[in-house]
Design an enzyme around this catalytic site. Structure first.
Site, PDB file in Angstrom:
ATOM      1  N   TYR A   1      37.199 -13.149  19.367  1.00 23.67           N
ATOM      2  CA  TYR A   1      37.039 -12.203  20.474  1.00 23.67           C
ATOM      3  C   TYR A   1      37.708 -12.745  21.739  1.00 23.67           C
ATOM      4  CZ  TYR A   1      34.442  -9.114  23.694  1.00 23.67           C
ATOM      5  OH  TYR A   1      34.087  -8.210  24.649  1.00 23.67           O
TER       6      TYR A   1
ATOM      7  N   LYS B   1      40.849 -11.067  23.791  1.00 20.20           N
ATOM      8  CA  LYS B   1      40.690 -10.581  25.157  1.00 20.20           C
ATOM      9  C   LYS B   1      41.598 -11.311  26.134  1.00 20.20           C
ATOM     10  CE  LYS B   1      37.667  -7.325  24.539  1.00 20.20           C
ATOM     11  NZ  LYS B   1      38.139  -5.923  24.597  1.00 20.20           N
TER      12      LYS B   1
END
Length: 308
Positions: A166, A170
């Site tokens: 993640y 991002k």
């Protein structure tokens, strides 16, 4: 100040079936935008599908007098991204706004995360951003207008436990948005990053009893402003959490120049190297990349002149 409206604008919003994305769709539609509500209705890990998730938001919008259409294609593939953008063109003849909000997560410590779980999250967040941006961007450039809002996270800025997939996704989105901002600058296309935090299904299992009000509706106005024609920034990041809106930015210290270095000298100078009292904050647009090089070269040339 006049009301910020989106009359005549067409917005594609990924991950718009629930949580933060749903609030984006409802807000833009209530202000006159025609909205492509994209969501395959998958679970948090990216598995299973439910076409009713996107359709329910469309029904909510149309019941309120708005105009929306559902898309259940997945951002995780290039054909899926193309299909999402095509939905806007086929139904409304244009695309003015792209908000990439779709997301998933598969938690695991770095010592145990599998390649499958790493790729599954990159496919939705980072590759997903590219899969919708790539077909939408030239259409916006040709039209001379566009607003791109990509979604990052404090996990992408600062990291956290058990989210290597993640966090990497991002962080990569920030670079992707910056390139779109640079390349879109001469075409009326702005690209920015929203960094939202809200209590949604992704917070399941977390004790949020001590949190301040953090409904997803608190994040929507910030993303909507970045998507609006009055948006005055590009290549920037806006954080929205618990009613607080702030700018996040990348900066450099002025650093230390020497004509040559040893390992030991880096260690001796590390406090001065890390001194943040006079930081460089270089705007992505118009010329942060060039400014970084120019300023660095100027320091080196001045230092060499003094040595000689």
């Amino acid at each position: 100040m006049s009301e910020a409206r989106f009359d005549g604008r067409v917005a594609v919003i990924t991950g718009a079936g629930r949580g933060i994305g749903r609030e984006y769709a409802l807000l833009l539609a209530s202000k006159g935008a025609k909205v492509v509500v994209n969501d395959p209705g998958v679970g948090i890990s990216g598995e299973n599908t439910d076409s009713g998730v996107a359709s329910a938001v469309v029904a909510e919008i149309t019941a309120a007098g708005g105009d929306a259409v559902a898309s259940t294609a997945s951002v995780a593939t290039a054909p899926g991204g193309q299909a999402i953008v095509n939905a806007a063109i086929e139904h409304y003849g244009r695309i003015d706004i792209l908000i990439h909000n779709a997301g998933n997560n598969r938690y695991a410590p770095l010592t145990e995360i599998t390649y499958e779980d790493f790729d599954a999250v990159l496919d939705v967040h980072l590759r997903g951003a590219f899969h919708v941006l790539r077909p939408a961007f030239p259409l916006m450039c040709d039209a001379g207008y566009g607003r791109i809002v990509l979604t990052s996270s404090i996990g992408g800025l600062y990291g956290n436990n058990r989210i290597a997939n993640y966090a990497a996704s991002k962080a990569g989105i920030i670079g992707l948005s910056n390139v779109a901002a640079i390349e879109g600058a001469d075409h009326g296309v702005l690209s920015n990053v929203v960094i939202p935090a809200a209590i949604t299904r992704l917070a399941d299992g977390i004790d949020t009893s001590s949190y301040p009000p953090m409904g997803p509706e608190l994040t929507a106005p910030t993303a909507a402003w970045l998507a609006h024609e009055s948006c005055s920034v590009t290549g920037e990041m806006l954080v929205t959490i618990g009613g607080r809106v702030a700018r996040a930015f990348i900066a450099e210290t002025p650093g230390v120049y020497q004509p040559s270095w040893s390992i030991e000298e880096v260690g001796r100078q590390i406090d001065a190297i890390r001194d943040i009292r006079d930081p460089w904050i270089l705007p992505v647009v118009p010329s942060a990349h060039v400014d970084h090089i120019t300023k660095s070269f100027a320091i080196a040339m001045e230092g060499n002149a003094h040595v000689s």
